[in-house]
Motif scaffolding. Structure first.
Motif, PDB file in Angstrom:
ATOM      1  N   ILE A  88      -9.981 -13.939   4.598  1.00 43.84           N
ATOM      2  CA  ILE A  88     -10.109 -12.485   4.668  1.00 43.84           C
ATOM      3  C   ILE A  88     -11.424 -12.094   4.005  1.00 43.84           C
ATOM      4  N   ASN A  97       0.928  -7.583  -0.927  1.00 44.80           N
ATOM      5  CA  ASN A  97       0.198  -7.234   0.292  1.00 44.80           C
ATOM      6  C   ASN A  97      -1.225  -6.854  -0.103  1.00 44.80           C
ATOM      7  N   TYR A 148      -4.973  -4.987   0.709  1.00 48.98           N
ATOM      8  CA  TYR A 148      -5.633  -3.882   1.408  1.00 48.98           C
ATOM      9  C   TYR A 148      -7.132  -4.095   1.246  1.00 48.98           C
ATOM     10  N   SER A 197     -13.207  -3.008   4.854  1.00 53.28           N
ATOM     11  CA  SER A 197     -14.177  -3.879   5.510  1.00 53.28           C
ATOM     12  C   SER A 197     -15.580  -3.307   5.388  1.00 53.28           C
ATOM     13  N   LYS A 230      -7.878  -2.374   6.145  1.00 59.53           N
ATOM     14  CA  LYS A 230      -6.963  -3.296   6.790  1.00 59.53           C
ATOM     15  C   LYS A 230      -5.906  -3.758   5.795  1.00 59.53           C
ATOM     16  N   LYS A 231      -4.684  -3.865   6.286  1.00 53.10           N
ATOM     17  CA  LYS A 231      -3.579  -4.351   5.460  1.00 53.10           C
ATOM     18  C   LYS A 231      -3.178  -5.744   5.934  1.00 53.10           C
ATOM     19  N   TYR A 232      -2.994  -6.657   4.955  1.00 52.53           N
ATOM     20  CA  TYR A 232      -2.597  -8.029   5.242  1.00 52.53           C
ATOM     21  C   TYR A 232      -1.348  -8.380   4.445  1.00 52.53           C
ATOM     22  N   SER A 233      -0.544  -9.246   5.012  1.00 51.94           N
ATOM     23  CA  SER A 233       0.620  -9.765   4.304  1.00 51.94           C
ATOM     24  C   SER A 233       0.170 -10.731   3.215  1.00 51.94           C
ATOM     25  N   ASP A 293      -1.655 -12.505   7.066  1.00 47.95           N
ATOM     26  CA  ASP A 293      -1.443 -12.006   8.423  1.00 47.95           C
ATOM     27  C   ASP A 293      -1.790 -10.521   8.503  1.00 47.95           C
ATOM     28  N   SER A 294      -2.502 -10.131   9.548  1.00 48.34           N
ATOM     29  CA  SER A 294      -2.886  -8.736   9.721  1.00 48.34           C
ATOM     30  C   SER A 294      -1.668  -7.886  10.046  1.00 48.34           C
ATOM     31  N   VAL A 341      -4.217  -1.308  10.538  1.00 48.92           N
ATOM     32  CA  VAL A 341      -5.613  -0.889  10.347  1.00 48.92           C
ATOM     33  C   VAL A 341      -5.668   0.632  10.301  1.00 48.92           C
TER      34      VAL A 341
END
Length: 269
Positions: free
Chosen positions: A32, A44, A46, A49, A55-58, A62-63, A66
């Motif tokens: 990331i 999680n 955040y 970019s 963008k939020k990811y686990s 994992d995405s 947005v």
């Protein structure tokens, strides 16, 4: 006797211990990238970019979602990810708070100026999912709801502390409220705005409250201040940490934002 007590408190607060590199153990590397990072209490991520998308990811990278309108109110000043169900984006130049849901959908937009708060130096999510705001014009801590209705306010801090204390960070954690001014320290309050304690913590970055510790970063070290014992410890980062542009402290992990990845390290005091 009071002087001796102050000396004892100072000695406790300034004691430091350097830990070995083994304190930080690499848990995982996530592919990331971004310019700014935040983490919620479920780990999680955040990521703001380089092209101003949020963008939020686990926790596994994992995405999830947005948000494309980060620049709608100018430069983002604060990203509060305390609650994964309610994200706060604060735009200081426009005194505006944007509230997003768990999938980064727009939930509400609050212009604080319309509610007689012209300059807020800090905002933060409250334990009851309202919003703490420090009004820098009248030196008062206020709580408002999503519509901007004022729910409570404190006395003028200038009269309360005889100083121009203006927090840049507000943390609602462990049934207490922590306000941080990097030049003065951390002030602890209860949820009714009643002052409890002051901690001699200054010039720390990215502070967090983890259990009984107030934790922060300075240069190449992590600092932990135990609010029960008043002992402060310093943990030097390994040389491999030199490429990170930002550190974020979670409940059980340290997150380092690099050029090509986010590295997650476990640590324990």
């Amino acid at each position: 006797m009071r002087t001796l007590s102050y000396i004892f408190l100072f000695l406790l607060c300034t004691s430091t211990v350097k830990a070995q590199d083994s304190l930080f153990r690499l848990r995982k590397t996530l592919k990331i990238t971004g310019a700014q990072l935040a983490v919620d209490n479920l780990d999680n991520l955040y990521v703001l970019s380089n092209n101003e998308q949020l963008k939020k990811y686990s926790p596994n990278g994992d995405s999830i979602a947005v948000y494309n309108e980060v620049k709608r109110f100018g430069k983002l000043h604060t990203l509060d990810a305390t609650n994964p169900l309610k994200l706060l984006l604060y735009y200081k130049d426009f005194a505006t708070v944007v509230i997003l849901d768990r999938v980064l959908g727009l939930r509400a937009s609050l212009d604080l100026r319309r509610h007689n708060i012209q300059q807020a130096s800090a905002i933060g999510l409250s334990y009851d999912n309202n919003i703490w705001v420090f009004d820098a014009l009248n030196y008062k801590l206020k709580k408002v709801d999503e519509q901007g209705n004022q729910l409570m306010e404190t006395e003028d801090f200038r009269a309360l502390f005889n100083t121009s204390f203006q927090p840049t960070t507000i943390i609602d954690q462990n049934n207490s409220l922590y306000l941080y001014d990097p030049a003065i320290g951390v002030y602890q309050f209860d949820h009714f705005g009643t002052f409890q304690k002051k901690y001699p913590i200054t010039k720390w970055q990215n502070i967090a409250v983890v259990g009984k510790h107030i934790v922060g970063i300075t240069g190449s070290a992590l600092h932990a201040f135990n609010t029960s014992t008043l002992l402060q410890q310093q943990y030097q980062f390994p040389s491999s940490f030199g490429s990170f542009s930002q550190y974020i402290i979670g409940n059980t992990a340290l997150f380092g934002l690099g050029k090509e990845s986010v590295q997650v390290y476990s640590f324990q005091f």
